[in-house]
Enzyme design. Structure first.
Site, short mmCIF file in Angstrom:
data_model
loop_
_atom_site.label_atom_id
_atom_site.label_comp_id
_atom_site.label_asym_id
_atom_site.label_seq_id
_atom_site.Cartn_x
_atom_site.Cartn_y
_atom_site.Cartn_z
N CYS A 130 0.84 -1.20 0.00
CA CYS A 130 0.00 0.00 0.00
C CYS A 130 0.87 1.25 0.00
CB CYS A 130 -0.92 -0.02 1.22
SG CYS A 130 -2.13 1.32 1.27
N CYS A 131 1.92 1.25 0.83
CA CYS A 131 2.85 2.38 0.86
C CYS A 131 3.53 2.58 -0.49
CB CYS A 131 3.92 2.16 1.94
SG CYS A 131 3.34 2.33 3.65
N CYS A 177 -0.84 8.63 6.96
CA CYS A 177 -2.18 8.31 6.49
C CYS A 177 -3.09 8.01 7.67
CB CYS A 177 -2.14 7.11 5.56
SG CYS A 177 -1.28 7.41 3.99
N CYS A 215 -3.24 4.55 9.36
CA CYS A 215 -1.96 4.07 9.91
C CYS A 215 -1.39 5.00 10.97
CB CYS A 215 -0.95 3.87 8.79
SG CYS A 215 -1.48 2.67 7.55
N CYS A 252 7.96 3.51 5.93
CA CYS A 252 7.15 3.25 4.73
C CYS A 252 8.03 3.02 3.51
CB CYS A 252 6.21 4.43 4.48
SG CYS A 252 7.05 5.98 4.19
#
Length: 251
Positions: free
Chosen positions: A132-133, A217, A220, A245
């Site tokens: 996702c990162c 985010c 997170c 990340c």
């Protein structure tokens, strides 16, 4: 009676009231930071500042604007930021002398990831969280840094054990990527950062007033409690050693 008790409660202290405490050598640190940014803007063009709109980054942007340095700023708008962060981004774009450029992830990649792994995939494994990162941060970062000779970050030695040796001028990726990295607040304390914000009247993310020292985010990031590590609110479900990340991991 309960109404009276409630009305007598004082409002929560702001981050500037809680944290602003300059080091004895703050003036020297500030002068060193200003000199480093001025040299970078003269000798390492083209360069840009990477801003997460956190406390450190708003300080750097303020110094760039105050010194009238020709250093553009970029923000990675991941599509998962807090509304408070997005509002600060708009205010920063409206008031910054330096251009503030926004880079977003490829929409198709985000949709593909959510369709295949789910909206909450980052909680399922470190591999999925890092995937996702990669989509939301690393790919846009590559575009933001394309053609740059140097970039400026808000890394500080005090932030975590992994960052304890952060230098003011990091040359470790010059050979591999052709990139210099400047960390002008490397030696600053958290108290120094907030002293600058308080004395200069710098606009900052109101989440800092809610005990969010490090803001990423929304899925997170959480507030931290008294005694927790500075970055305890980032990816709190993972092992401490995994809490990056990829933006500042050397490859």
């Amino acid at each position: 009676m309960s109404s009276s008790l409630f009305s007598s409660r004082s409002a929560p202290a702001k981050a500037t009231e809680l944290h602003a405490k300059a080091s004895p050598d703050f003036a020297a640190k500030l002068a060193e930071t200003e000199a480093l940014l001025t040299r970078a803007a003269t000798d390492f063009l083209p360069l840009t500042q990477a801003s997460s709109l956190g406390a450190e980054d708003v300080v750097i942007t303020h110094i760039i604007n105050r010194l009238r340095l020709d250093i553009p700023v970029f923000v990675l708008e991941t599509g998962a930021l807090h509304t408070e962060t997005l509002a600060l981004l708009e205010r920063t774009q409206a008031h910054s002398r330096a251009p503030v450029n926004v880079y977003r992830p490829e929409h198709e990649s985000v949709i593909w990831f959510i369709r295949n792994e789910g909206q909450d995939a980052m909680y399922k494994s470190i591999q999925l969280r890092k995937a996702c990162c990669n989509i939301r941060k690393m790919e846009p970062l590559a575009r933001a840094l394309a053609g740059q000779k140097a970039w400026i970050t808000g890394l500080r030695q005090e932030q975590s054990a992994a960052r304890a040796e952060v230098p003011l001028h990091d040359k470790s990726e010059v050979a591999s990527k052709g990139l210099h990295k400047f960390n002008p607040l490397a030696k600053w304390t958290w108290g120094d950062v907030w002293h600058y914000i308080a004395t200069q009247g710098v606009d900052y993310n109101p989440l800092h007033d809610q005990f969010f020292p490090s803001i990423g985010c929304a899925p997170c990031t959480r507030a931290i409690s008294l005694g927790e590590e500075f970055r305890a609110g980032r990816w709190w479900w993972e092992d401490e050693a995994a809490k990056e990340c990829g933006l500042h991991v050397k490859k």
